[in-house]
Design an enzyme around this catalytic site. Structure first.
Site, PDB file in Angstrom:
ATOM      1  N   GLU A 202     -23.767   3.909 -10.802  1.00 29.21           N
ATOM      2  CA  GLU A 202     -22.001   4.516 -10.222  1.00 29.21           C
ATOM      3  C   GLU A 202     -21.536   5.183 -10.965  1.00 29.21           C
ATOM      4  O   GLU A 202     -20.662   5.712 -11.142  1.00 29.21           O
ATOM      5  CB  GLU A 202     -21.824   3.186  -9.207  1.00 29.21           C
ATOM      6  CG  GLU A 202     -21.852   2.497  -7.896  1.00 29.21           C
ATOM      7  CD  GLU A 202     -22.546   3.400  -6.705  1.00 29.21           C
ATOM      8  OE1 GLU A 202     -21.443   4.486  -7.092  1.00 29.21           O
ATOM      9  OE2 GLU A 202     -22.400   3.221  -6.002  1.00 29.21           O
TER      10      GLU A 202
ATOM     11  N   GLU B 295     -21.708  11.907   3.944  1.00 29.87           N
ATOM     12  CA  GLU B 295     -23.148  12.561   4.432  1.00 29.87           C
ATOM     13  C   GLU B 295     -23.057  13.423   5.144  1.00 29.87           C
ATOM     14  O   GLU B 295     -23.955  14.724   5.237  1.00 29.87           O
ATOM     15  CB  GLU B 295     -24.019  11.310   3.967  1.00 29.87           C
ATOM     16  CG  GLU B 295     -24.039  10.828   2.254  1.00 29.87           C
ATOM     17  CD  GLU B 295     -23.571   9.620   1.931  1.00 29.87           C
ATOM     18  OE1 GLU B 295     -22.311   9.509   2.839  1.00 29.87           O
ATOM     19  OE2 GLU B 295     -23.916   9.355   1.187  1.00 29.87           O
TER      20      GLU B 295
ATOM     21  N   THR C  16     -24.699  14.665  -6.997  1.00 29.88           N
ATOM     22  CA  THR C  16     -24.729  13.870  -5.737  1.00 29.88           C
ATOM     23  C   THR C  16     -22.901  12.968  -5.467  1.00 29.88           C
ATOM     24  O   THR C  16     -23.554  13.291  -4.359  1.00 29.88           O
ATOM     25  CB  THR C  16     -25.277  12.605  -6.043  1.00 29.88           C
ATOM     26  OG1 THR C  16     -26.157  12.136  -4.544  1.00 29.88           O
ATOM     27  CG2 THR C  16     -25.365  11.467  -6.848  1.00 29.88           C
TER      28      THR C  16
END
Ligand code: DMJ
Length: 934
Positions: free
Chosen positions: A147, A406, A492
């Site tokens: 993270e 997403e 990402t």
């Protein structure tokens, strides 16, 4: 927050640029803008409407970012319900989720490049100054390496990339001197000790101040990490190396990737979810494209794009071939076992896999991307958001939704690839749902339960890093963004790294592993660029024609009917193996099959029947394998149904000014009183009872008559409190936990039990709130005096009309709303009813697993020995509607067989010993999988 000077909203004039270029990066990157190709299909969206939606996204970002800066900064995240910062250590621990918080103003750093994409250049400049002034990367706090890399290192590098771009333009950031890059480098060095393992795979956590080894570090004893955790570093680490010239970062990230590649399961070419960082053994051998693995695949392809290293593309293609062979069952993506890839490992999908269609666009494989995206969109239309996990028949498996980006990401990429305005409409729905269901006065709150619409006091930093970028860019024309987005690649976390890094500081020695790659047949490369036939079919209705057959895939799905079964067996005329859901312990034929599979029944003293498998006693290795799958299905069915047995939570929605229904609290139901799932909701103003514990006759009946009474938990039974407030004239009650600081975020909800006596006399609805949720109501009373709430099983839609409902509601109003509420929730109620324990004998499964050395066991209660009426009912009633899907599956399996002659799962012979060894690992992995959080 108002937009400060320098920010350009939609439609403002900026110098016109060259038209969209076709390809964003190197040859294999298939991200293409086809907006000009589109000529027909769904109605095109006018420029005005796109601008309107773009401006709406800007306003929403201001609401989220402004509230974070005003009420939470310098804390890591905003708690939008209580309108304050989330500081680690000051809130009850939420487990792994908190490992993203390093007391480094996470949301600010994660938002940096979003500010530039949204043309908030002045705010960006201010934000960078704040980061440089306030952020400390040396805190004594244990954080997740993954993270911290994707959000903080990525955030700093994205900020740096756009800062130098702006500086070069000559207007903003003229004072900037690579300070963000220096911070990134400092952080990079802080993360390096995590790689001190023989494998080169990083430890999952590190102490920012003390690293790994020192006793003060409080970490470094972990043995396992997730594949994505170890395989999602290369973009940020390589960028850091190439920006700074310090090659060590890229070297370490490459080493970790090399190790993962070496450890792939050699016959399936798949990777598991969790790996031992010391031995390299797979700890969890299930494999999908969602949680735990997702961005490993993403980074292989994007590393190729950013670094131009062919080995990454070859690895990606090898994995992609395996994914399409085993995991992809369009429109589904279902986890399998790495060493038994024709065996599904789950009957549900997680929300993280929603990024995959976007990656498929980058790969150039548009058809399955359109199919999966369409399926996901239908799930969203059913529940307003994508639940954290949902079953293959599209029921909610895990009900939370932390505002994940997403799906928006895939929508953006699909729009760019197809130019189909349908995807703009999808984006519009996402915006509407966010505003309608997640927007609260102090930001946007995660959904605690998509079925009830209740909130969680949480706004993750990725919501600002990713969601707003993708939504804004979806509606943006080229001139709406002040730089060329195609010069960058998205990490990402949607941070932007410039593609020119591919030719900068390339001093890293590349491992020559080409000879190790699987030979791929030509069909694999049909999916890669350039394949303009697939990417740009001449037919502008291409995307629509792919979606069309899937139009009702969610509504008309046949419950549990679309999981891959052994197609080969069917075609060869063999009987399909016994499925756990069909099993009846009273059916002699079933018992015979069980025996063949090495499964025996043990009758336990308490009346339950335990199933035990001795693979060695199976008639053949194929029967043993069938038995293994049967047992696994039984265990999964059992845990799924146990989950379904839990009473769904209820909702307390604050409907009065200034909340207007925007704040929805998760409440526990009572086993007595009015059942809100069957009856209309109850709406009323709240009043505290006296005595507050409600344990004796109320002394303030005039205050609670016609109202919803607030009572404190403790000192007497819940039913007694209910009777006392009912006698005083209350129309409902909310019990607030007396345990200070308790919250539904950290404690499991429960039902308030009766008092062992007949409770039929209690007719009012009673709900339970933990202390944190209760204090939101108590605080509202202190501030606004009059607070009106709605008690229901599902929050009422917050349409603008609710904001006009400031008058106390009359009984009639309430009746009308009830009707509306019942109508809006009937689908959900039906669903719940279908799954209720009374109707499904398997629902009462008391799972009892005994993973003894070579035995596999599951228990069922006597009631489960009958047929399953729910299943029968569902299958019968939906039979007709399943035909299409069954046909699709049949076709798919035929295609699979044609294109994959080596796969003959039904005929594969595996020695019993290896089955037993596999099984033991499977059963452990399965248990861990169930426990794991996303
Ligand atoms: C983000 O932090 C990243 O996209 C990560 O790869 C997984 N998903 C979260 C948001 O859902």
């Amino acid at each position: 927050m108002s937009e400060a000077g320098g920010g350009r909203g939609f439609g403002s004039s900026v110098p016109q640029r060259a038209p969209w270029s076709l390809v964003a990066a190197t040859a294999a990157l298939c991200l293409v803008s086809a907006t000009s190709v589109w000529t027909a299909g769904a109605s095109p969206m006018s420029r005005e409407e796109k601008q309107k939606l773009g401006n709406q996204v800007l306003e929403m970002f201001d609401h989220a970012y402004g509230n974070y800066m005003e009420h939470a900064y310098p804390a890591d995240e905003l708690m939008p319900l209580t309108c304050r910062g989330r500081v680690r250590g000051q809130e009850p621990s939420r487990g792994d989720v908190d490992d993203a918080l390093g007391k480094f103003s996470l949301t600010l750093i994660d938002s940096l490049d979003t500010l530039v994409v949204l043309n908030k250049t002045k705010e960006f400049e201010d934000a960078v100054r704040k980061v440089l002034r306030d952020v400390n990367l040396d805190n004594d706090v244990v954080v997740s390496v993954f993270e911290t890399n994707i959000r903080v290192l990525g955030g700093l590098l994205g900020g740096h990339s756009l800062a130098i771009m702006l500086k070069e333009k000559g207007e903003y950031m003229q004072w900037y001197n690579d300070e963000l890059l220096q911070m990134a480098k400092q952080l990079g060095y802080k993360l390096l000790p995590a790689f001190n393992t023989t494998s080169g795979l990083p430890y999952p956590r590190i102490n920012l101040k003390f690293g790994i080894r020192k006793p003060e570090a409080r970490t470094g004893t972990e043995t396992d990490t997730c594949t994505a955790c170890a395989g999602t570093l290369i973009l940020e680490f390589a960028a850091l190396s190439r920006f700074t010239g310090a090659t060590i970062f890229e070297e370490y990230a490459r080493k970790a990737l090399d190790f993962l590649w070496e450890k792939r399961q050699r016959s399936s070419n798949l990777v598991g979810v969790t790996i031992n960082i010391h031995t390299g053994d797979w700890v969890r051998k299930d494999s999908g494209v969602g949680a735990g693995i997702d961005s490993y695949y993403e980074y292989l392809l994007k590393a190729y794009v950013l670094l131009g290293d062919d080995s990454f593309l070859e690895r990606f293609n090898t994995h992609y071939d395996a994914i399409m062979r085993y995991i992809s069952q369009p429109p589904l993506l279902l986890d399998v076992h790495i060493h038994k890839p024709m065996l599904n490992a789950r009957t549900w999908m997680d929300a993280l896999l929603a990024f995959f269609p976007g990656l498929q666009v980058l790969k150039g494989d548009i058809r399955p991307a359109i199919e999966t995206h369409e399926m996901l969109y239908q799930v969203i239309k059913k529940h307003n958001f994508l639940p954290e996990a949902f079953t293959t028949d599209f029921r909610v498996h895990w009900a939370q939704h932390p505002l994940r980006p997403e799906f928006a990401e895939s929508t953006y990429f699909l729009y760019k690839a197809t130019g189909d305005p349908y995807y703009l409409e999808v984006g519009k729905t996402l915006i509407e749902n966010l505003n309608k269901y997640a927007r609260v006065p102090c930001g946007f709150a995660a959904m605690k339960d998509v079925r009830t619409g209740s909130h969680e006091d949480r706004m993750d930093s990725f919501f600002l890093a990713e969601m707003f970028k993708y939504l804004y860019l979806l509606f943006a024309d080229k001139e709406d963004v002040i730089f060329d987005i195609e010069d960058y690649i998205f990490t990402t976390e949607a941070h932007l790294l410039p593609l020119w890094l591919s030719t900068t500081n390339q001093r890293i020695s590349k491992k020559n592993t080409t000879s190790e790659y699987t030979e791929l047949d030509d069909s694999n490369f049909d999916w890669t660029c350039p394949n303009t036939q697939i990417l740009f079919p001449n037919d502008p209705l291409y995307a629509q024609s792919i979606r069309e057959p899937l139009k009702n895939v969610v509504d008309k799905s046949c419950p549990r009917g679309i999981i891959r079964v052994r197609e080969e067996s069917f075609r060869s005329g063999a009987k399909p193996p016994l499925r756990a859901r069909d099993f009846m312990a009273t059916n002699p034929e079933h018992l015979e099959i069980l025996k063949k599979m090495g499964v025996s029944l043990i009758h336990l003293k308490d009346g339950r029947v335990q199933l035990v498998q001795h693979a060695i006693q199976a008639a053949s290795s194929i029967d043993a394998e069938d038995g293994l799958r049967f047992m696994q299905e039984m265990i999964e069915l059992s845990s799924q149904q146990q989950k379904e047995q839990q009473l769904p939570p209820r909702a307390v929605q604050i409907v009065s000014h200034p909340f207007f229904g925007r704040v929805v609290l998760t409440a526990g139901p009572a086993q007595f009183g009015l059942d809100l799932s069957k009856h209309k909701e109850t709406r009323g103003f709240v009043a505290s009872s006296k005595p507050y514990n409600g344990c004796s006759e109320l002394t303030n009946p005039e205050a609670v008559t016609g109202k919803i009474a607030l009572i404190q938990r403790g000192q007497c039974m819940f039913a007694e409190k209910a009777r006392n407030i009912q006698n005083a004239g209350a129309i409902g009650g909310i019990v607030i936990d007396d345990n200070e600081g308790s919250s539904s975020d950290t404690a499991p909800l429960f039902q308030m039990a009766g008092d062992g006596k007949d409770t039929d006399d209690i007719t009012i609805p009673m709900l339970f709130l933990f202390s944190k949720e209760g204090s939101i109501i108590l605080d509202a009373i202190r501030e606004y005096e009059e607070v009106e709430v709605l008690l229901s099983d599902k929050a009422k839609d917050r349409d603008p009309e609710m904001e006009n409902e400031e008058q106390p509601s009359s009984e009639n109003d309430s009746q009308n709303q009830s009707a509306e509420q019942i109508a809006s929730s009937s689908q959900e109620v039906d669903l719940v009813d279908q799954e209720s324990p009374e109707e499904s004998s398997l629902n009462s499964h008391p799972e009892s697993l005994s993973p003894a050395d070579t035995d596999n066991a599951a228990s069922i209660s006597p009631s489960e020995q009958n047929s399953n009426p729910t299943e029968n009912h569902e299958t019968t009633s939906l039979d007709g509607e399943c035909t299409d899907l069954d046909n699709q599956l049949q076709e798919q399996s035929e295609t699979e067989e044609d294109s994959n002659p080596n796969v003959s799962w039904g005929k594969k012979v595996q020695p019993i010993d290896s089955i037993l060894a596999d099984w033991n690992e499977d059963i452990e992995a399965f248990e861990m999988m169930e426990k794991d959080e996303l």
